[in-house]
Design an enzyme around this catalytic site. Structure first.
Site, PDB file in Angstrom:
ATOM      1  N   TYR A 296       0.768  -1.101   0.029  1.00 42.16           N
ATOM      2  CA  TYR A 296      -0.092  -0.257  -0.085  1.00 42.16           C
ATOM      3  C   TYR A 296       0.807   1.623   0.204  1.00 42.16           C
ATOM      4  O   TYR A 296       2.212   1.514   0.406  1.00 42.16           O
ATOM      5  CB  TYR A 296      -1.165   0.227   1.471  1.00 42.16           C
ATOM      6  N   LYS A 297       0.475   2.201  -0.379  1.00 42.07           N
ATOM      7  CA  LYS A 297       1.198   3.357  -0.570  1.00 42.07           C
ATOM      8  C   LYS A 297       0.652   4.414  -0.670  1.00 42.07           C
ATOM      9  O   LYS A 297      -0.763   4.763  -0.401  1.00 42.07           O
ATOM     10  CB  LYS A 297       1.728   3.157  -2.848  1.00 42.07           C
ATOM     11  N   ALA A 298       1.031   4.959   0.895  1.00 44.80           N
ATOM     12  CA  ALA A 298       0.239   6.187   1.083  1.00 44.80           C
ATOM     13  C   ALA A 298       0.277   7.605   1.315  1.00 44.80           C
ATOM     14  O   ALA A 298       2.050   7.878   1.198  1.00 44.80           O
ATOM     15  CB  ALA A 298       0.165   6.068   2.497  1.00 44.80           C
TER      16      ALA A 298
END
Length: 317
Positions: free
Chosen positions: A199-201
């Site tokens: 996941y890229k946040a």
């Protein structure tokens, strides 16, 4: 932080550093990159200028990155780019950006030109999808988009990265910083639990010029997301990003997938390539050191509890 679990092998070893952390470079910007360039005779630069900058950045920076994120429109032809370092993984952006002229991206769709055959042809190791998250929007529609993306990654036999960017539900502005911080965490809980590999946040808890809340919010995000997560640099002042990354990995992030913090100020130079070789390489080196040092700071290779998936082979989402 006092509670630690042993770090498992990375679920995406082809994208990671030797210690399992991620030092990934983003070069998938499209119209936003065009607007970074100075006008030429009152007009925006042409497509070839974007392509040339990406080739130069790949040539200079990709040897220092564990992976590079590229778009189909301005960075790829029909094969793996010759400028991409041999040992650096390729992440392909498969999002079509819905972006009114001069405004931020308001939504995304899946790029139907990207097929498993195309993924194999260009030698991509992973796929990335950007999702614009608003609380008021339909969670079912987001889930449908992400499910189609994950199916494409599975059919292609590669790793998946879902990126969540939050927007206010009402109007163009957040009521306060806390509202945005909570939206970042809510988006992560939803999208990070979708089945994606990584996941890229957005940096959680960040306020311009102030990273004091980042570690706390990163710990909350780590607890909410069952997979490794990395931070992006959009929305973070360039001078703040190293400190924001340091606090993020202290709170459980596994690294970064960033572009603007590394190279955005080189675009307006008369010789962008020279600026890439000096300022940008130094920044990328520093960010990579932050990830490696933070992951091994206690001498055991341990990380905070949460966000610790089972190990897997490269190419298996």
């Amino acid at each position: 932080m006092t509670s630690h679990d042993t770090v498992p092998a990375s679920p995406a070893p082809g994208l990671a550093l030797a210690d399992g952390g991620f030092a990934m470079l983003a070069l998938d910007q499209r119209e936003s990159l065009r607007r970074m360039f100075p006008l030429v005779h009152g007009r925006e630069v042409d497509d070839e200028t974007l392509r040339r900058f990406k080739r130069d950045a790949l040539d200079v920076l990709s040897p220092k990155a564990s992976a590079v994120l590229l778009d189909r429109l301005y960075a790829l032809d029909d094969r793996r780019p010759a400028e991409l370092a041999d040992d650096t993984a390729l992440i392909l952006a498969v999002d079509v950006l819905i972006q009114p002229p001069g405004l931020p991206v308001s939504g995304t769709e899946l790029d139907r030109e990207v097929t498993p055959e195309f993924v194999e042809q260009v030698g991509a190791d992973a796929l990335k999808l950007l999702v614009i998250w608003r609380e008021r929007d339909s969670a079912d529609e987001r889930a449908e988009l992400v499910a189609s993306f994950l199916e494409l990654a599975e059919q292609s036999g590669v790793v998946s990265l879902v990126e969540g960017i939050v927007r206010p539900s009402d109007g163009d502005y957040w009521t306060d910083h806390a509202e945005r911080h909570e939206a970042i965490l809510a988006a992560a809980a939803e999208l990070g639990g979708s089945g994606t590999t990584i996941y890229k946040a957005e940096v959680p808890g960040y306020v311009p010029g102030d990273v004091s809340l980042v570690r706390e919010h990163a710990e909350r995000l780590t607890a909410a997301v069952p997979v490794p997560w990395v931070v992006l640099s959009n929305g973070v002042a360039q001078d703040d990003f190293a400190d924001a990354l340091r606090e993020s990995v202290a709170g459980g992030a596994s690294g970064f997938l960033a572009g603007r913090a590394i190279w955005s100020d080189t675009v307006a130079e008369l010789d962008p390539s020279a600026a890439l070789r000096t300022r940008s390489t130094a920044r990328l080196d520093e960010l990579g050191r932050i990830v490696s040092e933070a992951r091994g700071a206690d001498g055991t290779g341990n990380r905070p509890a949460g966000g610790t998936p089972d190990s897997g082979e490269r190419g298996t989402p």
